[in-house]
Design an enzyme around this catalytic site. Structure first.
Site, PDB file in Angstrom:
ATOM      1  N   ASP A 117       0.995  -1.202  -0.462  1.00  0.00           N
ATOM      2  CA  ASP A 117       0.054   0.577  -0.080  1.00  0.00           C
ATOM      3  C   ASP A 117       0.540   1.037  -0.027  1.00  0.00           C
ATOM      4  O   ASP A 117       0.188   1.881   0.925  1.00  0.00           O
ATOM      5  CB  ASP A 117      -1.040  -0.167   1.293  1.00  0.00           C
ATOM      6  CG  ASP A 117      -2.110  -1.124   1.383  1.00  0.00           C
ATOM      7  OD1 ASP A 117      -2.535  -1.000   0.876  1.00  0.00           O
ATOM      8  OD2 ASP A 117      -0.906  -2.288   1.333  1.00  0.00           O
ATOM      9  N   TYR A 122      -1.776   4.009  -6.411  1.00  0.00           N
ATOM     10  CA  TYR A 122      -3.396   4.395  -6.565  1.00  0.00           C
ATOM     11  C   TYR A 122      -3.975   5.777  -7.140  1.00  0.00           C
ATOM     12  O   TYR A 122      -4.160   7.042  -6.584  1.00  0.00           O
ATOM     13  CB  TYR A 122      -3.062   5.171  -4.583  1.00  0.00           C
ATOM     14  CG  TYR A 122      -3.437   4.006  -3.585  1.00  0.00           C
ATOM     15  CD1 TYR A 122      -3.847   3.547  -2.780  1.00  0.00           C
ATOM     16  CD2 TYR A 122      -2.143   3.328  -3.191  1.00  0.00           C
ATOM     17  CE1 TYR A 122      -4.440   3.075  -1.816  1.00  0.00           C
ATOM     18  CE2 TYR A 122      -2.662   2.632  -2.360  1.00  0.00           C
ATOM     19  CZ  TYR A 122      -2.839   2.360  -1.829  1.00  0.00           C
ATOM     20  OH  TYR A 122      -3.241   1.540  -0.668  1.00  0.00           O
ATOM     21  N   HIS A 129     -11.651  -3.927   6.665  1.00  0.00           N
ATOM     22  CA  HIS A 129     -11.840  -4.958   5.752  1.00  0.00           C
ATOM     23  C   HIS A 129     -11.795  -6.513   6.635  1.00  0.00           C
ATOM     24  O   HIS A 129     -10.923  -7.507   6.192  1.00  0.00           O
ATOM     25  CB  HIS A 129     -10.532  -5.269   4.856  1.00  0.00           C
ATOM     26  CG  HIS A 129     -10.070  -3.956   3.864  1.00  0.00           C
ATOM     27  ND1 HIS A 129     -10.667  -4.077   2.709  1.00  0.00           N
ATOM     28  CD2 HIS A 129      -9.114  -2.739   4.322  1.00  0.00           C
ATOM     29  CE1 HIS A 129      -9.963  -2.948   2.273  1.00  0.00           C
ATOM     30  NE2 HIS A 129      -9.976  -2.038   3.289  1.00  0.00           N
ATOM     31  N   HIS A 185      -3.299  -4.845   2.727  1.00  0.00           N
ATOM     32  CA  HIS A 185      -4.486  -3.548   2.875  1.00  0.00           C
ATOM     33  C   HIS A 185      -5.216  -2.773   3.919  1.00  0.00           C
ATOM     34  O   HIS A 185      -5.370  -1.720   3.726  1.00  0.00           O
ATOM     35  CB  HIS A 185      -5.288  -4.923   2.945  1.00  0.00           C
ATOM     36  CG  HIS A 185      -6.960  -4.687   1.674  1.00  0.00           C
ATOM     37  ND1 HIS A 185      -6.650  -3.825   0.345  1.00  0.00           N
ATOM     38  CD2 HIS A 185      -7.926  -5.778   1.954  1.00  0.00           C
ATOM     39  CE1 HIS A 185      -7.653  -3.858   0.379  1.00  0.00           C
ATOM     40  NE2 HIS A 185      -9.206  -4.990   1.043  1.00  0.00           N
ATOM     41  N   VAL A 219       8.826   2.168  10.585  1.00  0.00           N
ATOM     42  CA  VAL A 219       8.025   2.847  10.818  1.00  0.00           C
ATOM     43  C   VAL A 219       8.125   3.678   9.561  1.00  0.00           C
ATOM     44  O   VAL A 219       8.866   3.070   8.678  1.00  0.00           O
ATOM     45  CB  VAL A 219       7.982   3.761  12.007  1.00  0.00           C
ATOM     46  CG1 VAL A 219       7.205   3.189  13.096  1.00  0.00           C
ATOM     47  CG2 VAL A 219       9.277   4.974  11.214  1.00  0.00           C
ATOM     48  N   HIS A 243       0.480   2.652   8.280  1.00  0.00           N
ATOM     49  CA  HIS A 243      -0.720   2.634   7.678  1.00  0.00           C
ATOM     50  C   HIS A 243      -1.689   1.691   8.812  1.00  0.00           C
ATOM     51  O   HIS A 243      -1.503   2.144  10.151  1.00  0.00           O
ATOM     52  CB  HIS A 243      -0.027   2.354   6.698  1.00  0.00           C
ATOM     53  CG  HIS A 243      -1.212   2.436   5.308  1.00  0.00           C
ATOM     54  ND1 HIS A 243      -1.385   2.668   4.254  1.00  0.00           N
ATOM     55  CD2 HIS A 243      -1.896   1.372   5.671  1.00  0.00           C
ATOM     56  CE1 HIS A 243      -1.912   1.579   3.901  1.00  0.00           C
ATOM     57  NE2 HIS A 243      -2.850   1.889   5.354  1.00  0.00           N
TER      58      HIS A 243
END
Length: 566
Positions: free
Chosen positions: A231, A261, A409, A436, A468, A469
């Site tokens: 992601d 995206y 999700h 996800h 270090v 979503h």
């Protein structure tokens, strides 16, 4: 032994035997101010025999929950840095073995508008000049390279993103090239240029890469370090993640879906709010702004031109086009070279490859995963071919997580789990990566320890450090039941994309979704209530589930390391 920036440390511990399954999880949790290095001989590191570990959640300050602005295409990191016919967006990918490798690049300018004329892929050659010595100082761009690989007619292609709806912008790509290098020596540095040597300015600058190690009979050869990210997107957070990833100097990068995206660029206003066709409200499908793919390729090139990057599709790669969205995944299928044919797969949606003593399996969550389907049959064959003496470790990856205690999700891909989990369990898959969910663990190192019978007593540590979503790491689990022989599932959907991080858990008061929520983009709905334990008869737990070992919301990536010792 490695120590990564941010104070996360992986340490190796002495291995021991388990009579039921060969793999033992070694877990180290350290929060330190300075970088340290612990000796291999150090003790006191808990293993799964000491577990399962009590579920833990690191609290998140809700006032800090923000989306991240997209980086504009005018940014120097995303804007074109060369002029056609020079290659750009250069990327490497692992092939079927350590003696081969894929090189990909783009030539020519993409087009955006309503009346487009696609470029002719046959008008430019696909060549890679390479050798074990640098030829950068040579006067002739190709002198000093003893090898050249040329792709045939199938090595170059152009794809389009077309919308039969007024107001939506069409797109056609530059020429995308994929050339496979063969006969390489494992664990060896090579220098190369790619492009078309017959054209003035048609070759790239010189780049270099180191081939992955080959599996050996002792199971002792491993990539130095593997970066895992999901992601990712192309935001301010994404750039911080990639900068940190580059500093960790991995020898392989896994991207577990949702890369650019592009389908949430023009529709979000740069603030991370999902929106279907906000700019063109009468359009029946969400538009995808394909130039973001080109910007992403340029942004990633400093890494991907020297380190193999292995990808698998996510839901943001679906990118429907045509009437009713009849065509999907056009960009994903065209832009990436993966070892599908080499691994016996007939599609880029799922494949496998070896990196030294690790066998990686990349599965598709957005194609048929039923037991009667082609992917399941391929997976079964692939797992049966694995020789654990040569590749002791088996790592699987796909986009949507099976085990997830976040509201977002929640049980979304329960159908896929019910179809495939038993097969992975039977073949003792060690670790599973998914994305996800927008969140990630900090200051944690996970090691998997395996002993196998051979003429020598060999111990191998497989360590995972999260940076270090959202992030979530599971206790070893099978069918929602703690099991010392089950895989360790890790969600790393935290690369920094435009969406806000996930902070609500399904066990938080009032946050349990209804069984009708969380519809997958592909497949059916197989939501279930739990049949045993504290959550018996319920759809959600009323506390952090026992199979959820640790969860935290933040942005970042993971580093996977194998530490081999005798």
């Amino acid at each position: 032994m490695a120590s990564a920036a941010g104070g996360t440390i992986a340490a190796a511990a002495a291995a021991f035997r388990h009579r039921h399954c060969r793999r033992v999880l070694v877990l180290l949790l350290l929060l330190v101010v300075q970088m340290l290095a612990l000796p291999v001989e150090c003790g006191g590191i808990p293993t799964t025999l000491d577990g399962p570990f009590p579920p833990a959640t690191r609290a998140f300050d809700r006032s800090l929950r923000q989306g991240s602005d997209d980086v504009p295409l005018t940014d120097p990191r995303l804007a074109p840095r060369v002029r056609p016919p020079a290659p750009e967006q250069i990327a490497l990918a692992a092939s079927g073995d350590a003696a081969s490798l894929w090189v990909s690049w783009v030539t020519g300018a993409a087009q955006v508008g309503s009346d487009l004329t696609p470029l002719d892929p046959a008008a430019v050659r696909s060549e890679v000049w390479y050798g074990e010595r640098s030829a950068a100082a040579a006067g002739n761009l190709t002198s000093g390279y003893p090898h050249v690989a040329r792709g045939g007619a199938a090595a170059a292609e152009v794809y389009s993103q077309l919308y039969p709806y007024p107001g939506l912008l069409n797109y056609t790509s530059g020429v995308i090239h994929h050339v496979r290098l063969r006969g390489l020596r494992p664990a060896t540095r090579y220098y190369y240029r790619c492009g078309d040597s017959s054209l003035a300015g048609g070759l790239s600058e010189e780049h270099s890469f180191v081939t992955l190690p080959a599996p050996d009979a002792a199971g002792a050869a491993y990539p130095r370090r593997v970066a895992v990210v999901g992601d990712l997107g192309l935001t301010g957070n994404s750039t911080a993640t990639v900068d940190h990833l580059a500093r960790n100097d991995p020898s392989l990068v896994l991207v577990v879906g949702d890369m650019t995206y592009a389908n949430q660029y023009r529709t979000t206003g740069g603030k991370g709010a999902s929106c279907f066709s906000c700019a063109f409200p009468d359009a029946p499908i969400r538009e995808s702004y394909q130039p973001r793919w080109d910007g992403w390729g340029r942004f990633m090139e400093p890494i991907t031109s020297k380190i193999p990057m292995m990808v698998i599709e996510g839901n943001h790669e679906i990118e429907p086009q045509g009437h009713g969205g009849a065509v999907t995944f056009a960009s994903y299928l065209a832009r990436f070279a993966v070892p599908s044919e080499e691994s016996g797969s007939n599609t880029k949606f799922y494949y496998s490859f070896n990196a030294g003593g690790i066998h990686f399996i990349m599965l598709g969550a957005y194609v048929d995963y039923n037991r009667t389907g082609a992917q399941y049959s391929w997976l079964e064959r692939d797992l049966k071919r694995v020789d654990r003496r040569v590749t002791p470790w088996v790592v699987a990856a796909w986009h949507a997580p099976w085990y997830n205690s976040y509201s977002s999700h929640y049980q979304e891909f329960e159908c896929m789990r019910q179809e495939m989990e038993e097969l992975l369990y039977q073949h003792r898959v060690d670790i599973v990566f998914s994305g996800h969910i927008v969140s990630l663990e900090v200051d944690v190192a996970i090691s998997l320890n395996v002993i196998y019978h051979s003429p020598m007593a060999l111990d191998t540590i497989f360590s995972f450090q999260s940076k270090v979503h959202a992030y979530e790491r599971m206790n070893r689990v099978f069918n929602y039941t703690l099991d010392p022989c089950g895989p360790v599932y890790i969600t790393v959907g935290d690369g920094g994309n435009i969406e806000k991080i996930d902070i609500d858990h399904a066990d938080d008061p009032g946050k349990c979704p209804s069984p009708g929520d969380n519809h997958p983009e592909f497949g059916g709905i197989c939501h279930l209530n739990f049949t045993s334990g504290p959550a018996k008869g319920k759809f959600c737990w009323d506390r952090q589930p026992e199979w959820s070992a640790f969860r935290e919301s933040s942005f970042g990536h993971g580093i996977l390391e194998v530490i081999y010792f005798t």
